[in-house]
Design an enzyme around this catalytic site. Sequence first.
Site, PDB file in Angstrom:
ATOM      1  N   SER A  61       0.793  -1.189  -0.071  1.00  0.00           N
ATOM      2  CA  SER A  61       0.038   0.036  -0.052  1.00  0.00           C
ATOM      3  C   SER A  61       0.714   1.412  -0.066  1.00  0.00           C
ATOM      4  CB  SER A  61      -0.887   0.038   1.117  1.00  0.00           C
ATOM      5  OG  SER A  61      -1.896  -0.871   0.933  1.00  0.00           O
ATOM      6  N   LYS A  64       0.482   3.423  -2.941  1.00  0.00           N
ATOM      7  CA  LYS A  64      -0.565   4.392  -3.016  1.00  0.00           C
ATOM      8  C   LYS A  64      -0.115   5.844  -3.056  1.00  0.00           C
ATOM      9  CE  LYS A  64      -4.056   0.956  -1.315  1.00  0.00           C
ATOM     10  NZ  LYS A  64      -4.341  -0.025  -0.442  1.00  0.00           N
ATOM     11  N   TYR A 189      -2.996  -2.175 -10.562  1.00  0.00           N
ATOM     12  CA  TYR A 189      -2.819  -2.306  -8.864  1.00  0.00           C
ATOM     13  C   TYR A 189      -2.223  -3.442  -8.486  1.00  0.00           C
ATOM     14  CZ  TYR A 189      -4.543  -2.357  -4.318  1.00  0.00           C
ATOM     15  OH  TYR A 189      -4.641  -2.422  -2.900  1.00  0.00           O
ATOM     16  N   TYR A 241      -4.243   3.819   8.144  1.00  0.00           N
ATOM     17  CA  TYR A 241      -5.530   3.269   7.833  1.00  0.00           C
ATOM     18  C   TYR A 241      -6.236   3.593   9.242  1.00  0.00           C
ATOM     19  CZ  TYR A 241      -3.675   0.823   4.129  1.00  0.00           C
ATOM     20  OH  TYR A 241      -2.979   0.453   3.121  1.00  0.00           O
ATOM     21  N   VAL A 259       1.166  -3.930   4.000  1.00  0.00           N
ATOM     22  CA  VAL A 259       1.260  -5.272   4.400  1.00  0.00           C
ATOM     23  C   VAL A 259       2.472  -6.053   4.131  1.00  0.00           C
ATOM     24  CG1 VAL A 259      -1.417  -5.379   4.644  1.00  0.00           C
ATOM     25  CG2 VAL A 259      -0.293  -6.285   2.648  1.00  0.00           C
TER      26      VAL A 259
END
Length: 305
Positions: A61, A64, A189, A241, A259
């Site tokens: 992530s 991102k 992605y 998060y 992760v």
Amino acid sequence: MENLLTRIINENKKYTNLGNVADYIPELKKANKEDLGVYIYTTDNEEYFAGDYNKKFSIQSISKIVTLMLALIENGEEYVFEKVGVEPTADSFNSIVSLETKNFHKPLNPMINSGAIAVISMISENKDEEPIDRILKFIRKITDNQDININEKIYLSEKETGHRNRALSYFMKSTNILEKNVEEVLDTYFKACSIEVTCKDIAKIASVLANGGILPWSKEKIIPRKVTRIIKTIMVTCGMYDASGEFAVSVGVPSKSGVGGGILSSVPSRMGIGVYGPALDSKGNSIGGIKVLEELSERLDLSIF
Ligand code: DON
């Protein structure tokens, strides 16, 4: 400084036992739970490191923020934020529920999976380059590392098991948030999440953000200052998060986790920090990595607040 980092790594290794390596993507299970490393790259080009700073892991992530930078540079903020919000959420990163019930079907922010997938769909292609080629080219530039590549096994493992991301994406197709071919967007992605990096690579990305978009090693300006401000702000509010609030209190540095076990932290005007520890807490953040950052923040007075 190096002694301090070594001590912090050694003292916080014990926490890795309290976490678990991500297992929802089979290939991620292979990581060594006890690994813990840190790399600091300052805006003055000083480098300090300790522990397992040289191990490769998948960016997950943390990609991102890279794809958001690219989409913002290419399309401008008005276009991007018309389709994706900037509001934090207490839902988990792959939650489906808010897509239907909140924000007129707009993903709440670009750091949750739905938002990141929508952002990736905005990265254009040209006749010579697919979106993933442009992402790789950009990441090689902001890490000054031409060897960065995709881990093929992790990519295939993500693709095979990414049913929830598929569900999110087909929902977004039905509400016109996603305009392109869903499987092609998802493929980009999955590949972006599978890019392999080290602590040094993510520390360097963070140093560019800390330095207002100027590469500290060559002084070349490659990201508009405004874009770096937006990214750092979203990292504070959404980067960890549903633990972002707690992390802002305990560390206070704009950060993004993945992760794969990485956390990228950008201390404005001072330094980029990359930490790696694949044992995760219940929210999907590196358990040892957070401990290392808490101590570093305390010792070096890093909180921006
Ligand atoms: O979408 C996924 O499931 C992953 N490949 C990326 C998720 C991720 O890193 C979430 N992080 N904490």
